[in-house]
Design a protein around this motif. Sequence first.
Motif, PDB file in Angstrom:
ATOM      1  N   VAL A 277       9.409 -41.354 -26.696  1.00 29.75           N
ATOM      2  CA  VAL A 277       8.229 -41.424 -27.558  1.00 29.75           C
ATOM      3  C   VAL A 277       7.480 -42.671 -27.092  1.00 29.75           C
ATOM      4  N   TRP A 335       6.450 -32.079 -22.397  1.00 29.08           N
ATOM      5  CA  TRP A 335       5.682 -33.279 -22.746  1.00 29.08           C
ATOM      6  C   TRP A 335       6.239 -34.009 -23.952  1.00 29.08           C
ATOM      7  N   GLU A 336       7.030 -33.289 -24.738  1.00 23.86           N
ATOM      8  CA  GLU A 336       7.793 -33.982 -25.782  1.00 23.86           C
ATOM      9  C   GLU A 336       8.864 -34.840 -25.129  1.00 23.86           C
ATOM     10  N   GLY A 339       7.362 -37.819 -23.838  1.00 26.32           N
ATOM     11  CA  GLY A 339       6.889 -38.756 -24.851  1.00 26.32           C
ATOM     12  C   GLY A 339       5.395 -38.923 -24.998  1.00 26.32           C
ATOM     13  N   ARG A 343      -0.872 -34.090 -28.301  1.00 22.57           N
ATOM     14  CA  ARG A 343      -1.025 -32.830 -27.572  1.00 22.57           C
ATOM     15  C   ARG A 343      -2.145 -32.045 -28.224  1.00 22.57           C
ATOM     16  N   ASP A 360       1.119 -34.408 -32.856  1.00 23.78           N
ATOM     17  CA  ASP A 360       1.497 -35.728 -32.357  1.00 23.78           C
ATOM     18  C   ASP A 360       3.002 -35.792 -32.102  1.00 23.78           C
ATOM     19  N   ARG A 361       3.432 -36.873 -31.472  1.00 24.02           N
ATOM     20  CA  ARG A 361       4.830 -36.985 -31.052  1.00 24.02           C
ATOM     21  C   ARG A 361       5.679 -37.697 -32.104  1.00 24.02           C
TER      22      ARG A 361
END
Lengths: 471, 471
Positions: A277, A335-336, A339, A343, A360-361
Amino acid sequence: MNTLPDIKNDFAQWYQEVVYKAELADQSPVRGCIVIRPYGCALWEIIRDYVDKRLKETGHHNAMFPLFIPESFLKKEAEHVQGFAPELAVVTHAGGKELEEPYVVRPTSETIIHYMFARWLKSWRDLPIKINQWANVVRWEMRPRPFLRTTEFFWQEGHTAHETMQEADEEARMILNEYVKLAHDYLAIPVIAGRKTDKEKFPGADYTLTFEAVMQDGKALQMGTSHMISQSFARAFNMVFQDRNGQQAHPFLTSWAVTTRLIGAVVMTHGDQKGLVLPPKVAPFQIIIIPIYRAGHDQQELRAAVAKIKESLAAFRVFVDDGDHTTPGAKFYHWELKGAPLRLEIGPRDLAQGQVILADRIGSEKRQVALGSVAEVVGQTLDVIQKTMFERAQERLRSHWHKAEKLSDFGPRLDEHNGIYQTGWCGNPACEQELKKFKATTRCLIDEKTSAVCFYCTNASKGDVLVAKAY
Amino acid sequence: MNTLPDIKNDFAQWYQEVVYKAELADQSPVRGCIVIRPYGCALWEIIRDYVDKRLKETGHHNAMFPLFIPESFLKKEAEHVQGFAPELAVVTHAGGKELEEPYVVRPTSETIIHYMFARWLKSWRDLPIKINQWANVVRWEMRPRPFLRTTEFFWQEGHTAHETMQEADEEARMILNEYVKLAHDYLAIPVIAGRKTDKEKFPGADYTLTFEAVMQDGKALQMGTSHMISQSFARAFNMVFQDRNGQQAHPFLTSWAVTTRLIGAVVMTHGDQKGLVLPPKVAPFQIIIIPIYRAGHDQQELRAAVAKIKESLAAFRVFVDDGDHTTPGAKFYHWELKGAPLRLEIGPRDLAQGQVILADRIGSEKRQVALGSVAEVVGQTLDVIQKTMFERAQERLRSHWHKAEKLSDFGPRLDEHNGIYQTGWCGNPACEQELKKFKATTRCLIDEKTSAVCFYCTNASKGDVLVAKAY
């Protein structure tokens, strides 16, 4: 599907795997060394550019000194050579011959830089000298861990010379302050600033200032240090100048560094079960745009809309993941793991409704954003993410920060990896030595006094000290 | 007063002294290594930032690979190890022990990077891989010269892998093209682009593209190279991928580099008897402002005016030389030595007349500029200086570029250091070897054919080659 080891129960393994799977780094065939891959390198460059800018703004100049140091140089400062000798890599042969005097690969550059300072320095008018170097250094590591401890690592090392002790002291403190700002404002990592005990200080320094963070597993991490070297090296290298009274004098020195270890700190502070993250300020890509093509819909129209969104986000670091050989779901996952803070998803139906989906992450609900206000909302949301990440880390630091009176009480608890203990200390190294039994060390002395007696003996405490197991 | 050796009659000594006196670099206590001082480092950072930006814009990603390379890696490609063996620095001891396998300090990183490529590469979808590294490398130098040949030097090294030979070939040429643009547009150095002969190519490459400049003393300088490595290293490192037809295939490789040698090229191309002359695009300070205080005049007023001028020049790199322990004359001299393109002088009388005095480093008449138009005039003048410097260097290159038929004619003239000779060559390495008698080498093959026969034998020429003595 790559799943990561359990972050709660197997933090060390989780760390190692997330570093490699998120492609920050890879193992190398050279013992103790990693390859920093493009994603990790981009992260480092963002940190480097920020630090470099601040150092220049505070009057420092970059220079480049040799990688090799004559072995005899290291021996000029007794504490220094003792501190570094076991970690040295030594070049004994070069150009097809055995060297008359071996060269060590720099473990740090005080000795060679001070040799040059001695050459350059003549009058008080030449002071202060404020030099910084971005470089690779080598310290042979028996138990390497990516970014945290590697045989070769990258850093900036600052080296300054001053007319007075006060000025050098102010420099060392000013730099520590810059480092703390870097940690708080950029890396979203709350830190504790303090002073190392004599046992833990830099070999050859008068005193060492440090800033320490606590990772998710409760272990402390030294993030960087700023040393008041005073005159020890100046004497060893015969560094003299003519002072304002026409007398020969030794200058007062400082040195300070932060390293690629900061990348490890970011990973270990903010990561979760899904992967990295990254704080928006240092994320190589702050926003990932994922177009979702559907059969029977106009791809060109969607592509054009995505291009337009990207254009409106020129102020941010954006990546459009437009590859056609993985599914949107795989891209979300990817993409998680890496981090990315934000997105944006957009498919034909979203486009028809004039909106995108924002995820969001840090676990907020997905939401719809009107196409016309994407740039504004993204900017605000990144600020919120940065702030929230810092607050969450601060909350965690608080929960990991305990007050305790006696080692007999908190010593056994140190073994459960549950954080740092603030306690009193008489100042006697023999008491400090007792921490070894719990594989803990003093992290720093802080300007508080909450305990009346030493954590080990019955003598009065001279002030509080933080104790923890550390990386 | 430091005067420099005669640039016409003692160019080598002039070069050495101007590098040290202008504080680009200093000698170091490490054999063959220099210290790059802040002024030289700032120049390098400007070049680096430009190159880095262009490489990113053309799809390359930075990464960082280990400094050390296992000795066995170098031996995997036969030509490669033969080419580099005599120049290697070898780490035999580390962490207090003798190593089982010695590490060499990278002289270049093909072997370790290709090892990693082999690990990362699986399918044609992974291609191209386009990596760049900013790094220090070490090649033991017997006859070091600052920036031109040093044991440790700094560079960017690009390494790419491609699906097809054509793509790799296009990459190698595209990069050469970028390098030529850097030389022409930034460094103001006209260069000749061509191809190295087999004897002069990179050890292990299929072919090497080069760009060469001619210095003021008529000697050639290789400015950088771009190698088509093709599949030799891919085979040596077992680098395979599944191609579009499901077959195992080796990728086609390139590598390419420019180094801190470029700083030497700038010095030797543009310098004059007074010192450095830096092209505005790479000068650490494009404009020096020198306030000239006079007794009986208001210093504060002048200081305020200077601050305002500086503010109006925010788009440029400006330094105000406001020190009070040297005379204006000494400052003029100092900044001429350091090659600053423009100087603004302002005293109380100028201020009263609402003007500054503008002096440039390329010998134009001093002139007065109205305070209100300083920014505009400065911008235009810097452009003119950049252009003029390139044109003058081009004129010099023309005067140093001769056509010749036979080595017996131009060989003795090579000894007078008067430039490069374009001549015909049959392609036979034995004829090329004859150049050694005149301490000259082929610099590159170019796409012209102006001679019918070889410069040495009586066979037909296959095309023109440039011959010169070189740094």
